[in-house]
Design a protein around this motif. Structure first.
Motif, PDB file in Angstrom:
ATOM      1  N   SER A   1      53.686  67.802   5.103  1.00 18.68           N
ATOM      2  CA  SER A   1      54.549  67.778   6.189  1.00 18.68           C
ATOM      3  C   SER A   1      53.915  66.916   7.389  1.00 18.68           C
ATOM      4  O   SER A   1      54.750  66.422   8.291  1.00 18.68           O
ATOM      5  CB  SER A   1      55.489  69.171   6.650  1.00 18.68           C
ATOM      6  OG  SER A   1      54.536  69.785   6.809  1.00 18.68           O
TER       7      SER A   1
ATOM      8  N   ASN B   1      54.282  63.262   8.484  1.00 18.48           N
ATOM      9  CA  ASN B   1      55.753  62.661   8.898  1.00 18.48           C
ATOM     10  C   ASN B   1      55.553  61.395   9.590  1.00 18.48           C
ATOM     11  O   ASN B   1      56.631  60.615   9.799  1.00 18.48           O
ATOM     12  CB  ASN B   1      56.501  63.933   9.479  1.00 18.48           C
ATOM     13  CG  ASN B   1      57.611  64.415   8.766  1.00 18.48           C
ATOM     14  OD1 ASN B   1      58.501  63.487   8.270  1.00 18.48           O
ATOM     15  ND2 ASN B   1      57.333  65.689   8.085  1.00 18.48           N
TER      16      ASN B   1
ATOM     17  N   ILE C   1      55.380  58.996   7.269  1.00 16.84           N
ATOM     18  CA  ILE C   1      56.621  58.884   6.304  1.00 16.84           C
ATOM     19  C   ILE C   1      57.767  58.019   7.252  1.00 16.84           C
ATOM     20  O   ILE C   1      58.416  57.220   6.610  1.00 16.84           O
ATOM     21  CB  ILE C   1      56.874  60.285   5.879  1.00 16.84           C
ATOM     22  CG1 ILE C   1      56.106  60.928   5.031  1.00 16.84           C
ATOM     23  CG2 ILE C   1      58.391  60.193   5.184  1.00 16.84           C
ATOM     24  CD1 ILE C   1      56.118  62.453   4.741  1.00 16.84           C
ATOM     25  N   MET C   2      57.618  58.536   8.466  1.00 14.17           N
ATOM     26  CA  MET C   2      58.719  58.085   9.448  1.00 14.17           C
ATOM     27  C   MET C   2      58.643  56.444   9.533  1.00 14.17           C
ATOM     28  O   MET C   2      59.414  55.651   9.695  1.00 14.17           O
ATOM     29  CB  MET C   2      58.816  58.625  10.818  1.00 14.17           C
ATOM     30  CG  MET C   2      59.857  58.229  11.618  1.00 14.17           C
ATOM     31  SD  MET C   2      61.439  58.433  10.978  1.00 14.17           S
ATOM     32  CE  MET C   2      62.064  59.776  12.119  1.00 14.17           C
TER      33      MET C   2
ATOM     34  N   HIS D   1      59.639  54.678   6.793  1.00 14.33           N
ATOM     35  CA  HIS D   1      61.079  54.647   6.743  1.00 14.33           C
ATOM     36  C   HIS D   1      61.720  53.715   7.746  1.00 14.33           C
ATOM     37  O   HIS D   1      62.669  52.886   7.384  1.00 14.33           O
ATOM     38  CB  HIS D   1      61.706  56.380   7.308  1.00 14.33           C
ATOM     39  CG  HIS D   1      62.908  56.197   7.620  1.00 14.33           C
ATOM     40  ND1 HIS D   1      64.056  56.170   6.508  1.00 14.33           N
ATOM     41  CD2 HIS D   1      63.551  56.187   8.661  1.00 14.33           C
ATOM     42  CE1 HIS D   1      65.028  56.519   7.151  1.00 14.33           C
ATOM     43  NE2 HIS D   1      65.166  56.502   8.312  1.00 14.33           N
TER      44      HIS D   1
ATOM     45  N   THR E   1      58.937  72.667   8.330  1.00 16.99           N
ATOM     46  CA  THR E   1      59.244  71.210   9.189  1.00 16.99           C
ATOM     47  C   THR E   1      60.657  71.376   9.472  1.00 16.99           C
ATOM     48  O   THR E   1      61.427  72.031   8.879  1.00 16.99           O
ATOM     49  CB  THR E   1      58.842  70.285   7.985  1.00 16.99           C
ATOM     50  OG1 THR E   1      57.689  70.054   7.661  1.00 16.99           O
ATOM     51  CG2 THR E   1      59.468  68.950   8.504  1.00 16.99           C
TER      52      THR E   1
ATOM     53  N   LEU F   1      63.931  69.196  11.057  1.00 18.56           N
ATOM     54  CA  LEU F   1      64.524  67.970  11.479  1.00 18.56           C
ATOM     55  C   LEU F   1      65.649  68.159  12.548  1.00 18.56           C
ATOM     56  O   LEU F   1      66.490  68.738  11.959  1.00 18.56           O
ATOM     57  CB  LEU F   1      65.102  67.237  10.099  1.00 18.56           C
ATOM     58  CG  LEU F   1      63.684  66.648   9.596  1.00 18.56           C
ATOM     59  CD1 LEU F   1      63.754  67.101   8.067  1.00 18.56           C
ATOM     60  CD2 LEU F   1      63.687  65.030   9.509  1.00 18.56           C
TER      61      LEU F   1
ATOM     62  N   VAL G   1      60.750  66.883  13.455  1.00 20.35           N
ATOM     63  CA  VAL G   1      60.997  65.346  13.487  1.00 20.35           C
ATOM     64  C   VAL G   1      62.331  65.159  14.201  1.00 20.35           C
ATOM     65  O   VAL G   1      63.355  65.776  13.652  1.00 20.35           O
ATOM     66  CB  VAL G   1      61.265  64.931  12.239  1.00 20.35           C
ATOM     67  CG1 VAL G   1      61.376  63.226  12.150  1.00 20.35           C
ATOM     68  CG2 VAL G   1      59.791  64.760  11.506  1.00 20.35           C
TER      69      VAL G   1
ATOM     70  N   TYR H   1      66.907  59.338   6.738  1.00 27.87           N
ATOM     71  CA  TYR H   1      65.359  59.991   6.799  1.00 27.87           C
ATOM     72  C   TYR H   1      65.246  61.091   6.143  1.00 27.87           C
ATOM     73  O   TYR H   1      63.859  61.219   5.408  1.00 27.87           O
ATOM     74  CB  TYR H   1      65.445  60.021   8.186  1.00 27.87           C
ATOM     75  CG  TYR H   1      63.596  60.227   8.565  1.00 27.87           C
ATOM     76  CD1 TYR H   1      62.555  59.478   7.943  1.00 27.87           C
ATOM     77  CD2 TYR H   1      63.163  61.633   8.732  1.00 27.87           C
ATOM     78  CE1 TYR H   1      61.354  59.997   7.970  1.00 27.87           C
ATOM     79  CE2 TYR H   1      61.864  61.938   8.662  1.00 27.87           C
ATOM     80  CZ  TYR H   1      60.889  61.329   8.394  1.00 27.87           C
ATOM     81  OH  TYR H   1      59.495  61.361   8.183  1.00 27.87           O
TER      82      TYR H   1
ATOM     83  N   ASP I   1      64.526  60.464   2.669  1.00 31.70           N
ATOM     84  CA  ASP I   1      63.087  59.603   2.493  1.00 31.70           C
ATOM     85  C   ASP I   1      62.007  60.581   2.688  1.00 31.70           C
ATOM     86  O   ASP I   1      60.978  60.566   2.170  1.00 31.70           O
ATOM     87  CB  ASP I   1      63.214  58.583   3.460  1.00 31.70           C
ATOM     88  CG  ASP I   1      63.610  57.158   3.090  1.00 31.70           C
ATOM     89  OD1 ASP I   1      64.379  57.362   2.060  1.00 31.70           O
ATOM     90  OD2 ASP I   1      63.390  56.265   4.044  1.00 31.70           O
ATOM     91  N   MET I   2      62.046  61.634   3.648  1.00 33.70           N
ATOM     92  CA  MET I   2      61.188  62.409   3.837  1.00 33.70           C
ATOM     93  C   MET I   2      61.008  63.458   2.641  1.00 33.70           C
ATOM     94  O   MET I   2      59.626  63.703   2.174  1.00 33.70           O
ATOM     95  CB  MET I   2      61.303  63.146   4.845  1.00 33.70           C
ATOM     96  CG  MET I   2      60.219  64.127   5.400  1.00 33.70           C
ATOM     97  SD  MET I   2      60.695  65.419   6.510  1.00 33.70           S
ATOM     98  CE  MET I   2      61.497  66.427   5.242  1.00 33.70           C
TER      99      MET I   2
END
Lengths: 427, 168
Positions: free
Chosen positions: A360, A363, A366-367, A370, B122, B124, B151, B158, B161-162
């Motif tokens: 994690s 990210n 990953i972002m 994306h 995590t 979001l 995030v 997203y 995707d994550m």
């Protein structure tokens, strides 16, 4: 992880590829201005986005970036004679002007006008901030010139270098937004390097090895905030900027110059790591310029006469196992840039992302992927990708200490934008 | 002679990278913290995953008193009650989904359970662009103490995707 087709999509930047089109939608750094110092200087071979080009200056000093090869028999025009406002192929004398237009085919009667039918592909080449920028997209969609803050500084406040990195642009760029590796890989350098050492931020960096991350989308890309504990319950934030497709800017430290990168594909297996340092509020000192030229900070020493780092894969990056054992370098490789590059190149030219196990804290990466994939989709509909608008380019990284209840995006809102004449927010 | 690094980092050598699984599936638990996020999580749950589980904590009330069970403080998307502690115990990663402006207080209970069990969290936040900075900050203030990664995403896709990137 990425699926193979996604990995291919993001890593392939040749003509006609979607990712190549994204790079071709904005101005890219092509050469240092010092590589073409004067009119009729020797031409320079340039490979960008898998296209072989030749950069040169005609008798009037006009810049040219044209197809490297003569339209006649395919000779490299690097051997050309730079004469009287044109470059002449030494094989049969065909001559081209700075736009790539053929202006003379000696063996044909002048009256035939044959030469007018011959034109090499060419791209604009413009100097700004000591860098020659090119735009390789459709001429009717050419955006305004780049306005990155470092490029708008007077020459005594900015420094730019480039180095060859022998891997795909994406794995190099992903290193630029991976804040969590600093406390490990660069732990020796941040207290030794003259362009890093002595900042209060370094103490926070080394005092809290488990940063907490916040990733926030910005208009042009991402803000990646790494949060570490500071005094009295406050947080030390290092905020990295990522602007699509390939601009990254590292949070500043103390009064040192602020730095960042462009990661520009040469082809799918190699890229240019462009590295800039600048200060808004004062000229760089002689000591700083000396350190920058000596390859300190995010810059490198070179194999003489090239932009290839002196420590490279052919000499195992001059790895120093004894220094590693003594605790002077974490990986045994000296210098921040080559510590990164050695590991990124070790993945192979294009890393197989189907095999990776992201966690994690990845990210930011990953972002970024994306956002790239999302931008590719919107480009299919004819939309402009992020990173081209002026406001997307007028951004800064920042280092700040904030109370625990403040969101960095709001509290550091002004610090993350260019504020003309004002210093970066730094710790 | 070519150096080891030059030879081994070539494309030709890259194809000899062992082609065998290098990880075991991770137990990822995705928890909606509020009603709007529940819809997002329900949509996600319909996709193919490597064992990710999806829950909602939207019915969370106050934290249970000491000695009280956590049973019933979490439910799966079919409405079956689940014990939060059991779920956290078997998790490698807990992903909390919150809508900006909604009540995200459940994050503290889930986060505390994860903290005790040393499970990575995590969070979001969706819809940040649709609310005021103040409202977003309030949501974040609930999540920040309990999130090792936070995030703020503008698009729901997203999350998928994550989760894919994390092999969830």
């Amino acid at each position: 992880m990425l699926r193979k087709e996604q990995n291919d999509l993001l890593t392939q930047t040749g003509p006609g590829t979607p990712m190549g089109n994204m790079f071709r939608a904005s101005w890219q750094p092509a050469l240092l201005a010092e590589e073409l110092p004067e009119a009729e200087c020797p031409p320079v071979r340039v490979k960008l986005l898998s296209e072989r080009l030749l950069a040169w200056r005609d008798s009037q000093g006009r810049y040219a970036l044209t197809d490297e090869f003569c339209a006649h028999r395919g000779v490299s025009l690097w051997f050309g004679r730079n004469e009287e406002n044109g470059l002449r192929c030494p094989y049969h004398g065909w001559k081209y002007d700075h736009t790539g237009q053929c202006v003379e085919v000696p063996s044909e009667p002048t009256e035939s006008g044959y030469c007018k039918k011959i034109k090499l592909k060419s791209y604009p080449l413009v100097e700004r901030g000591g860098v020659l920028w090119t735009y390789m997209g459709p001429p009717d969609k050419q955006p305004p010139l780049p306005e990155w803050e470092f490029a708008m500084m007077p020459p005594d406040r900015t420094f730019m270098s480039k180095r060859l990195q022998e891997c795909n642009w994406l794995q190099a760029m992903e290193g630029g937004i991976d804040s969590s590796h600093v406390s490990f890989l660069h732990s020796g350098e941040i207290n030794r390097d003259p362009l890093f050492k002595g900042s209060k931020g370094n103490q926070y960096n080394m005092g809290d090895m488990k940063p907490v991350f916040e990733v926030v989308e910005s208009p042009g890309g991402l803000y990646i905030g790494a949060r570490r504990n500071a005094e009295n319950g406050r947080y030390y934030w290092r905020i990295t900027q990522y602007v699509l497709p390939a601009f990254t800017m590292i949070a500043p430290r103390a009064d040192h110059p602020v730095h960042g990168h462009f990661w520009v594909p040469i082809d799918d297996d190699n890229c240019w790591a462009w590295s800039f340092d600048y200060k808004v509020t004062r000229p760089l000192t002689e000591k700083e310029f000396a350190a920058l030229r000596a390859g300190e900070g995010i810059h490198v020493k070179y194999v003489p006469g090239t932009f290839r780092p002196l420590a490279n894969k052919d000499n195992d990056y001059l790895i120093d196992r004894a220094a590693q054992k003594r605790g002077e370098t974490y990986s045994g490789v000296w210098g921040i840039a080559m510590q990164d590059a050695s590991l990124q190149e070790s993945m192979g030219p294009i890393v197989d992302r189907t095999k990776e196990n992201l966690i994690s804290t990845d990210n930011g990466i990953i972002m970024a992927r994306h956002r790239l994939l999302r931008a590719l989709k919107t480009m299919e509909k004819g939309e402009t990708p992020p990173g081209i608008e002026r406001e997307h380019q007028r951004v800064r990284s920042a280092a700040v200490v904030l109370p625990p209840d403040q969101h960095f995006k709001d509290a550091a809102k002004e610090a993350l934008r260019v504020q003309d004449g004002q210093s970066h927010a730094t710790v | 002679m070519q150096s080891e690094s030059a030879r081994m980092s070539s494309a030709a050598e890259a194809r000899y990278r062992i082609d065998a699984p290098n990880s075991k599936p991770r137990a990822v638990k995705v928890i909606a913290l509020d009603r709007p996020s529940e819809r997002v999580v329900t949509d996600l749950a319909r996709r193919q995953w490597n064992g990710a589980n999806f829950f909602t904590a939207s019915a969370f009330g106050a934290a249970p008193r000491q000695g009280e069970s956590f049973a019933g403080w979490l439910s799966d998307l079919a409405g079956r009650t689940k014990d939060l502690i059991d779920e956290v115990n078997s998790a490698d990663l807990v992903v909390m989904i919150a809508q900006a402006g909604e009540n995200a207080q459940a994050a503290s209970i889930i986060g505390e359970a994860c903290s005790v069990k040393r499970v990575m969290t995590t969070s979001l936040v969706l819809g940040g662009a649709n609310v005021s900075d103040e409202t977003l900050s309030k949501t974040l203030s609930h999540l920040r103490p309990w999130s090792l990664m936070l995030v703020i995403a503008s698009a729901e896709d997203y999350i998928a995707d994550m989760l894919t990137a994390l092999r969830a």
